[in-house]
Enzyme design. Sequence first.
Site, PDB file in Angstrom:
ATOM      1  N   GLU A  75       0.818  -1.210   0.000  1.00  0.00           N
ATOM      2  CA  GLU A  75       0.000   0.000   0.000  1.00  0.00           C
ATOM      3  C   GLU A  75       0.858   1.269   0.000  1.00  0.00           C
ATOM      4  O   GLU A  75       0.402   2.344   0.387  1.00  0.00           O
ATOM      5  CB  GLU A  75      -0.935   0.015   1.216  1.00  0.00           C
ATOM      6  CG  GLU A  75      -1.933  -1.126   1.266  1.00  0.00           C
ATOM      7  CD  GLU A  75      -2.988  -1.067   0.167  1.00  0.00           C
ATOM      8  OE1 GLU A  75      -2.881  -0.191  -0.718  1.00  0.00           O
ATOM      9  OE2 GLU A  75      -3.906  -1.896   0.207  1.00  0.00           O
ATOM     10  N   HIS A 131      -2.976   2.464   8.517  1.00  0.00           N
ATOM     11  CA  HIS A 131      -3.995   1.679   7.811  1.00  0.00           C
ATOM     12  C   HIS A 131      -4.158   0.354   8.533  1.00  0.00           C
ATOM     13  O   HIS A 131      -3.183  -0.375   8.727  1.00  0.00           O
ATOM     14  CB  HIS A 131      -3.570   1.445   6.362  1.00  0.00           C
ATOM     15  CG  HIS A 131      -4.404   0.417   5.646  1.00  0.00           C
ATOM     16  ND1 HIS A 131      -5.777   0.388   5.723  1.00  0.00           N
ATOM     17  CD2 HIS A 131      -4.052  -0.628   4.845  1.00  0.00           C
ATOM     18  CE1 HIS A 131      -6.244  -0.608   4.992  1.00  0.00           C
ATOM     19  NE2 HIS A 131      -5.207  -1.251   4.468  1.00  0.00           N
ATOM     20  N   HIS A 165      -6.847  -3.221   9.530  1.00  0.00           N
ATOM     21  CA  HIS A 165      -7.993  -4.071   9.237  1.00  0.00           C
ATOM     22  C   HIS A 165      -8.734  -4.319  10.554  1.00  0.00           C
ATOM     23  O   HIS A 165      -9.103  -5.446  10.873  1.00  0.00           O
ATOM     24  CB  HIS A 165      -7.550  -5.390   8.614  1.00  0.00           C
ATOM     25  CG  HIS A 165      -6.942  -5.239   7.250  1.00  0.00           C
ATOM     26  ND1 HIS A 165      -6.550  -6.318   6.484  1.00  0.00           N
ATOM     27  CD2 HIS A 165      -6.663  -4.143   6.507  1.00  0.00           C
ATOM     28  CE1 HIS A 165      -6.043  -5.885   5.333  1.00  0.00           C
ATOM     29  NE2 HIS A 165      -6.100  -4.560   5.335  1.00  0.00           N
ATOM     30  N   HIS A 180     -12.704  -3.778   3.436  1.00  0.00           N
ATOM     31  CA  HIS A 180     -11.246  -3.808   3.515  1.00  0.00           C
ATOM     32  C   HIS A 180     -10.741  -3.394   4.891  1.00  0.00           C
ATOM     33  O   HIS A 180     -10.070  -4.168   5.561  1.00  0.00           O
ATOM     34  CB  HIS A 180     -10.674  -2.896   2.420  1.00  0.00           C
ATOM     35  CG  HIS A 180      -9.185  -2.898   2.314  1.00  0.00           C
ATOM     36  ND1 HIS A 180      -8.518  -2.580   1.147  1.00  0.00           N
ATOM     37  CD2 HIS A 180      -8.201  -3.130   3.229  1.00  0.00           C
ATOM     38  CE1 HIS A 180      -7.209  -2.655   1.333  1.00  0.00           C
ATOM     39  NE2 HIS A 180      -7.000  -2.973   2.600  1.00  0.00           N
TER      40      HIS A 180
END
Length: 228
Positions: free
Chosen positions: A79, A97, A99, A159
Amino acid sequence: MTDSSSVLGQERAAVAEASRRLGAEGLLIGTAGNVSMRVDDRVAITATGAVLAELTADQVTVVDLDGNLVAGTLAPTSELDLHLGVYRRYGTGAVVHTHAPMATALSCVLDELPCIHYQLLTLGGSVRVAPYATFGTPELAESVLTALEGRSAALLASHGALTHAPTLDKAVEHALLLEWACGVYQHAAALGKPRVLDERQQRAVIEAALARNYGTTHPVPPVQEGNR
């Protein structure tokens, strides 16, 4: 010759520490997720395939804003373009970022997380859900950058979540706040239709926070002898 391990050494250690904290909080699972921190035109970012809850500083790579390797022996996260895009467009200092379970769950069913609690105003208010795109693609990066307009957080459809801030500590705090808010929404929705703060209520919160310097400690003035 400069030892590559000395390039942004403190920052690489800070990224590793933040990753371990997020892992301990349950927001980063296994190798899923990524963290970065910018210093001028250099970015310290987690390596692809690294177990984030156990991350060490030597598993943090340094790149420039074009994605060229500056230091480290491991390839950066898939990413990378998403992180660099956030830095280029919003001039921020750190990106997280995850999950995270609750954020990911809501990203599968909502188009937007509404402003159900005033603390979401720390992130800019309601949190948009970026349309789904395959991980690591330019399409995903562009989708998330659009969702972040005027916000410090976005959900990524089916996501996960992304937050950014001027500092790494603040980006981590944003990630924790977002996960908490997603949990509150999930519990509220199980009981009924969650109430949403309207624009007037949101403005009132902002005005009160500014007037009271909300979120910072305030020393108590010393008691005067005549007032004892």
